[in-house]
Design a protein around this motif. Structure first.
Motif, PDB file in Angstrom:
ATOM      1  N   GLY A 160     -12.196   0.689   4.625  1.00  0.00           N
ATOM      2  CA  GLY A 160     -10.830   0.649   3.682  1.00  0.00           C
ATOM      3  C   GLY A 160      -9.859   1.991   3.511  1.00  0.00           C
ATOM      4  O   GLY A 160     -10.424   2.953   3.753  1.00  0.00           O
ATOM      5  N   LEU A 210     -14.428   3.943   1.521  1.00  0.00           N
ATOM      6  CA  LEU A 210     -12.819   3.798   1.463  1.00  0.00           C
ATOM      7  C   LEU A 210     -12.309   5.355   1.727  1.00  0.00           C
ATOM      8  O   LEU A 210     -12.517   6.273   1.199  1.00  0.00           O
ATOM      9  N   ALA A 228     -11.492  -6.526  -1.707  1.00  0.00           N
ATOM     10  CA  ALA A 228     -12.401  -5.495  -1.451  1.00  0.00           C
ATOM     11  C   ALA A 228     -13.810  -6.302  -1.731  1.00  0.00           C
ATOM     12  O   ALA A 228     -15.356  -5.591  -0.922  1.00  0.00           O
ATOM     13  N   LEU A 244     -18.894  -1.129  -3.599  1.00  0.00           N
ATOM     14  CA  LEU A 244     -18.556  -1.795  -2.364  1.00  0.00           C
ATOM     15  C   LEU A 244     -19.836  -0.615  -1.985  1.00  0.00           C
ATOM     16  O   LEU A 244     -19.633   0.312  -2.477  1.00  0.00           O
TER      17      LEU A 244
END
Length: 163
Positions: free
Chosen positions: A82, A104, A63, A100
């Motif tokens: 992700g 996600l 990640a 990040l």
């Protein structure tokens, strides 16, 4: 021998592969909003990576590697996504903890993982990355449980070929 290879993360019979169109799906993102892949198909390339679990060693390295190369993905106009079975709160914490900048998605019942045919390694969910052109066709796939960072270099190389 085939069963042995499958245990180590080789392709399963139903796995999406290069040349296949991805299935349409929707899941909740780290902010609890519904992400519907059909809303981005036809607009931009996608990097969809399936990983086992938030905050584990290889998953965190993977990640963070996507994060560190995020500007390169943006140059190609690619959306990085992700996906794991972790819940929305876990994803929110993971994304915040590691800054990040990408989406996600929570797949708690592994429904999307099954749609893609992502193989397991023993009982651990697989780590597979799909590079998808803007028309929803897989142009490259990469499967490696141990080398999380290589998912990023493989993705960037595949995106460069799309240009």
């Amino acid at each position: 021998m085939a069963a042995f290879l499958q245990l180590w993360g080789c392709k399963s019979e139903g796995q999406i592969k290069t040349g296949d169109k991805i299935p349409v799906f929707s899941l909740q993102d780290q902010d609890g909003k519904t992400f519907d892949v059909s809303t981005v198909l036809g607009k931009q390339p996608l990097v969809i990576y399936f990983y086992p679990k938030d905050e584990t060693s290889v998953c965190t390295k993977e990640a963070c590697s996507f994060r560190d190369s995020y500007q390169d993905f943006q140059k190609y106009g690619a959306l990085v996504i992700g996906i794991s079975s972790d819940n929305v709160a876990s994803h929110r914490s993971f994304a915040t903890h590691h800054n990040l900048p990408f989406t996600l998605l929570s797949d708690p019942k592994n429904e999307v993982r099954k749609l893609f045919g992502v193989p397991k390694t023993f009982v651990i969910p697989g780590r597979v990355t799909y590079i998808v052109d803007k028309n929803g066709v897989v142009v490259h796939e990469f499967n490696s449980m141990r080398d999380g960072e290589k998912h990023v270099t493989e993705s960037l190389a595949a995106l460069q070929k799309l240009k």
